[in-house]
Design a protein around this motif. Sequence first.
Motif, short mmCIF file in Angstrom:
data_model
loop_
_atom_site.label_atom_id
_atom_site.label_comp_id
_atom_site.label_asym_id
_atom_site.label_seq_id
_atom_site.Cartn_x
_atom_site.Cartn_y
_atom_site.Cartn_z
N GLY A 62 0.58 -0.71 -0.50
CA GLY A 62 -0.01 -0.07 -0.35
C GLY A 62 0.75 1.12 0.12
O GLY A 62 2.30 1.27 -0.27
N CYS A 63 0.97 1.93 0.55
CA CYS A 63 1.01 3.44 0.50
C CYS A 63 0.37 4.52 1.11
O CYS A 63 -0.69 4.41 1.92
CB CYS A 63 1.04 4.35 -0.67
N VAL A 64 0.95 5.47 1.74
CA VAL A 64 0.25 6.79 2.17
C VAL A 64 0.04 8.15 1.19
O VAL A 64 1.54 8.45 0.12
CB VAL A 64 0.90 7.37 3.07
N ILE A 65 -0.97 8.75 0.96
CA ILE A 65 -0.80 10.18 -0.63
C ILE A 65 -1.14 11.00 0.74
O ILE A 65 -1.72 11.16 1.41
CB ILE A 65 -1.93 9.71 -1.59
N ARG A 66 -0.56 12.45 0.07
CA ARG A 66 -0.83 13.46 0.29
C ARG A 66 -2.28 13.98 -0.29
O ARG A 66 -1.21 14.76 -1.27
CB ARG A 66 0.47 14.26 0.95
N ILE A 67 -2.63 14.46 -0.19
CA ILE A 67 -3.39 15.43 -1.22
C ILE A 67 -4.43 16.71 -0.44
O ILE A 67 -4.29 16.80 0.62
CB ILE A 67 -4.88 14.08 -1.74
N ASP A 68 -4.60 17.64 -1.78
CA ASP A 68 -5.08 18.48 -1.20
C ASP A 68 -6.84 18.51 -1.60
O ASP A 68 -7.12 17.99 -1.42
CB ASP A 68 -4.24 19.91 -1.96
N ILE A 73 -3.17 14.34 -6.03
CA ILE A 73 -2.09 14.07 -5.35
C ILE A 73 -0.58 14.71 -4.87
O ILE A 73 -0.05 15.19 -6.51
CB ILE A 73 -1.88 12.08 -6.01
N LEU A 74 -0.14 15.33 -4.05
CA LEU A 74 1.12 16.45 -3.90
C LEU A 74 2.30 15.17 -3.34
O LEU A 74 3.44 15.10 -4.07
CB LEU A 74 1.08 17.24 -2.80
N GLU A 75 1.80 13.93 -3.17
CA GLU A 75 3.30 13.31 -2.49
C GLU A 75 2.38 12.15 -2.26
O GLU A 75 1.34 11.84 -1.88
CB GLU A 75 4.02 13.78 -1.28
N THR A 76 3.71 10.66 -2.60
CA THR A 76 2.94 9.48 -2.14
C THR A 76 4.53 9.20 -1.56
O THR A 76 5.27 8.75 -2.38
CB THR A 76 2.86 8.50 -3.51
N GLN A 128 10.35 11.31 7.31
CA GLN A 128 10.38 13.04 7.49
C GLN A 128 9.48 13.92 5.81
O GLN A 128 9.70 13.33 4.87
CB GLN A 128 11.84 12.87 7.49
N VAL A 129 8.92 14.77 6.45
CA VAL A 129 8.07 15.31 5.51
C VAL A 129 8.12 16.53 6.06
O VAL A 129 9.01 17.23 6.50
CB VAL A 129 6.20 15.21 5.53
N ASP A 130 7.72 17.61 5.28
CA ASP A 130 8.41 19.01 5.09
C ASP A 130 6.92 19.64 6.11
O ASP A 130 7.37 21.19 6.39
CB ASP A 130 7.88 19.62 3.83
#
Length: 147
Positions: A62-68, A73-76, A128-130
């Motif tokens: 699986g994955c984690v995604i960053r969405i607005d 999708i901004l990051e995966t 680590q993320v922003d």
Amino acid sequence: MLLLCKTFSGCILAFNRNTQSGALSNCRIWAELGVPVDGCCLDAEGCLWVAVPQVGAYKTSGCVIRIDSTGRILETFGFGQNNLTSCVQACALATTKEGVHWLYVMAADSVDEDPPLKQQNARIKAIQVDAGPATHASCDHYCGGYC
């Protein structure tokens, strides 16, 4: 506003919340992903990190995604990359006292319902993320970074 991952529908719902009564209203789709979604956490930039568990008969991870809020999708992280090679089920954000932001991801090799099996294959990964967790100016204890 309350955000809710509707697991098998593959969408994230948003609700307005009455601060006096706690009543929810104005249910709407915040993001349509089209794949099963699980745990989530809100970051300080108003984006949502969402766990996308392994699905189907093939072990692809699986994955984690960053969405607005538009569903972009901004990051995966995951799908066998970034040291995430198993089913992703939940995530949480934290910031260290040095100001470093971490995304903690719960992953497991199996989602079998057998409790002893679950206890032996789950692990927490740190990436680590922003952006750190969402906070609220009126409450020092509030953190939107929890799943």
